[in-house]
Design a protein around this motif. Structure first.
Motif, PDB file in Angstrom:
ATOM      1  N   GLY A   1     -54.782 -16.664  14.925  1.00 34.24           N
ATOM      2  CA  GLY A   1     -53.408 -16.997  14.570  1.00 34.24           C
ATOM      3  C   GLY A   1     -52.443 -15.882  14.907  1.00 34.24           C
ATOM      4  N   GLU A   2     -52.834 -14.639  14.641  1.00 33.68           N
ATOM      5  CA  GLU A   2     -51.968 -13.502  14.945  1.00 33.68           C
ATOM      6  C   GLU A   2     -51.804 -13.331  16.452  1.00 33.68           C
ATOM      7  N   GLU A   3     -52.878 -13.545  17.214  1.00 40.15           N
ATOM      8  CA  GLU A   3     -52.790 -13.449  18.675  1.00 40.15           C
ATOM      9  C   GLU A   3     -51.863 -14.525  19.234  1.00 40.15           C
ATOM     10  N   GLN A   4     -51.920 -15.715  18.663  1.00 37.89           N
ATOM     11  CA  GLN A   4     -51.008 -16.777  19.091  1.00 37.89           C
ATOM     12  C   GLN A   4     -49.558 -16.391  18.821  1.00 37.89           C
ATOM     13  N   ARG A   5     -49.301 -15.893  17.635  1.00 44.29           N
ATOM     14  CA  ARG A   5     -47.928 -15.512  17.280  1.00 44.29           C
ATOM     15  C   ARG A   5     -47.419 -14.390  18.175  1.00 44.29           C
ATOM     16  N   GLU A   6     -48.281 -13.430  18.488  1.00 40.21           N
ATOM     17  CA  GLU A   6     -47.880 -12.320  19.356  1.00 40.21           C
ATOM     18  C   GLU A   6     -47.584 -12.813  20.769  1.00 40.21           C
ATOM     19  N   LEU A   7     -48.402 -13.747  21.265  1.00 38.69           N
ATOM     20  CA  LEU A   7     -48.169 -14.292  22.603  1.00 38.69           C
ATOM     21  C   LEU A   7     -46.860 -15.073  22.650  1.00 38.69           C
ATOM     22  N   LEU A   8     -46.570 -15.829  21.615  1.00 41.31           N
ATOM     23  CA  LEU A   8     -45.311 -16.570  21.570  1.00 41.31           C
ATOM     24  C   LEU A   8     -44.119 -15.621  21.479  1.00 41.31           C
ATOM     25  N   ARG A   9     -44.258 -14.539  20.716  1.00 38.73           N
ATOM     26  CA  ARG A   9     -43.173 -13.552  20.636  1.00 38.73           C
ATOM     27  C   ARG A   9     -42.935 -12.892  21.992  1.00 38.73           C
ATOM     28  N   LEU A  10     -44.025 -12.559  22.682  1.00 40.12           N
ATOM     29  CA  LEU A  10     -43.892 -11.949  24.003  1.00 40.12           C
ATOM     30  C   LEU A  10     -43.258 -12.925  24.988  1.00 40.12           C
ATOM     31  N   SER A  11     -43.649 -14.182  24.918  1.00 38.49           N
ATOM     32  CA  SER A  11     -43.086 -15.194  25.815  1.00 38.49           C
ATOM     33  C   SER A  11     -41.591 -15.348  25.587  1.00 38.49           C
ATOM     34  N   GLU A  12     -41.179 -15.339  24.329  1.00 33.18           N
ATOM     35  CA  GLU A  12     -39.753 -15.421  24.024  1.00 33.18           C
ATOM     36  C   GLU A  12     -39.013 -14.197  24.554  1.00 33.18           C
ATOM     37  N   SER A  13     -39.618 -13.013  24.417  1.00 38.31           N
ATOM     38  CA  SER A  13     -38.988 -11.787  24.922  1.00 38.31           C
ATOM     39  C   SER A  13     -38.850 -11.822  26.438  1.00 38.31           C
ATOM     40  N   ARG A  14     -39.879 -12.307  27.113  1.00 37.83           N
ATOM     41  CA  ARG A  14     -39.813 -12.410  28.572  1.00 37.83           C
ATOM     42  C   ARG A  14     -38.735 -13.397  29.000  1.00 37.83           C
ATOM     43  N   ALA A  15     -38.684 -14.545  28.323  1.00 38.98           N
ATOM     44  CA  ALA A  15     -37.676 -15.552  28.669  1.00 38.98           C
ATOM     45  C   ALA A  15     -36.270 -15.022  28.418  1.00 38.98           C
ATOM     46  N   ALA A  16     -36.078 -14.333  27.299  1.00 38.80           N
ATOM     47  CA  ALA A  16     -34.759 -13.774  26.992  1.00 38.80           C
ATOM     48  C   ALA A  16     -34.364 -12.721  28.020  1.00 38.80           C
ATOM     49  N   ALA A  17     -35.337 -11.907  28.449  1.00 43.93           N
ATOM     50  CA  ALA A  17     -35.052 -10.890  29.464  1.00 43.93           C
ATOM     51  C   ALA A  17     -34.602 -11.533  30.765  1.00 43.93           C
ATOM     52  N   LEU A  18     -35.236 -12.635  31.136  1.00 48.61           N
ATOM     53  CA  LEU A  18     -34.876 -13.330  32.375  1.00 48.61           C
ATOM     54  C   LEU A  18     -33.496 -13.961  32.267  1.00 48.61           C
ATOM     55  N   VAL A  19     -33.274 -14.702  31.211  1.00 49.03           N
ATOM     56  CA  VAL A  19     -32.023 -15.445  31.046  1.00 49.03           C
ATOM     57  C   VAL A  19     -30.822 -14.513  30.900  1.00 49.03           C
ATOM     58  N   ARG A  20     -31.014 -13.397  30.186  1.00 50.13           N
ATOM     59  CA  ARG A  20     -29.894 -12.506  29.889  1.00 50.13           C
ATOM     60  C   ARG A  20     -29.729 -11.378  30.898  1.00 50.13           C
ATOM     61  N   SER A  21     -30.635 -11.288  31.862  1.00 52.20           N
ATOM     62  CA  SER A  21     -30.502 -10.254  32.886  1.00 52.20           C
ATOM     63  C   SER A  21     -29.263 -10.518  33.731  1.00 52.20           C
TER      64      SER A  21
END
Length: 226
Positions: A142-162
């Motif tokens: 469960g923690e690994e899933q949450r961490e992967l989702l957090r990382l995915s959101e960070s990557r998406a935000a970095a792309l969109v807001r770049s």
């Protein structure tokens, strides 16, 4: 539902976020469609590339599946080394698909200057269901899933807001607002222009994975296979 031009413009930004993600990570797009207000009011149905009618669809970005079903690792008949490499490639595709799940409503939030959670609840429920299905398919705690989702959101935000990503999304969204339909080539041209003429070759990210939010925010694009 899209009932006003203002809501339609949000949908254009949402779909532009998906279109940019596919292009940035080297995945071909067939088309992007955003229905007009009149088309939605008339009950127009969008038919996808698999010849399936999509009910209550305001917009869509289509291409081959980045991480196709069944999700998770697939057993190969080869050696252990070949199995590990297959798992590695599928994990990369999973990561990109997860970024894509977040990119639409993050692009919408960025345009609206609104919270990501509000935009997710308003127009990203299906995207997040896919994201959960993707992480459920892998043997993760469960923690690994949450961490992967957090990382995915960070990557998406970095792309969109770049800087370049924002320019690309604005260009694609404006074109969708004006025309309603864009081909994959038209999308690619708009994104290339935003990134100074650069474009990622299919599979070029494999040698540079995992992608970091810092790389993405800086507009890093691998040009060749590693």
């Amino acid at each position: 539902m899209v009932r006003t031009k203002g809501r339609r413009r949000l949908t254009c930004h949402h779909e532009a976020g998906h279109a940019l993600t596919r292009w940035y990570f080297g995945h071909k797009t067939d088309r992007a469609v955003v229905l007009t207000v009149d088309e939605v009011r008339a009950g127009k149905i969008v038919r996808n590339r698999k010849d399936i009618d999509i009910v209550s669809c305001e917009g869509i970005v289509e291409g081959y599946d980045i991480h196709g079903y069944p999700y998770g690792p697939i057993h190969t008949a080869g050696s252990a080394e070949e199995q590990n490499y297959s798992n590695y490639l599928r994990a990369i595709n999973q990561d990109v698909e997860l970024i894509n799940c977040f990119a639409g409503f993050i692009a919408e939030a960025h345009y609206r200057h609104a919270s990501v959670s509000d935009c997710m609840l308003a127009g990203g429920i299906q995207d997040m269901q896919l994201a959960q299905d993707l992480v459920d398919a892998w043997d993760l705690s469960g923690e690994e899933q949450r961490e992967l989702l957090r990382l995915s959101e960070s990557r998406a935000a970095a792309l969109v807001r770049s800087k370049s990503g924002s320019v690309a999304i604005k260009a694609v969204a404006n074109a969708l607002m004006e025309r309603g339909r864009l081909t994959g080539r038209q999308i690619a041209r708009l994104c290339r222009n935003a990134y100074g003429g650069r474009e990622c070759a299919h599979g070029a990210w494999n040698a540079h994975w995992p992608a970091t939010p810092k790389q993405i925010r800086a507009g890093f694009i691998p040009h060749r296979l590693g």
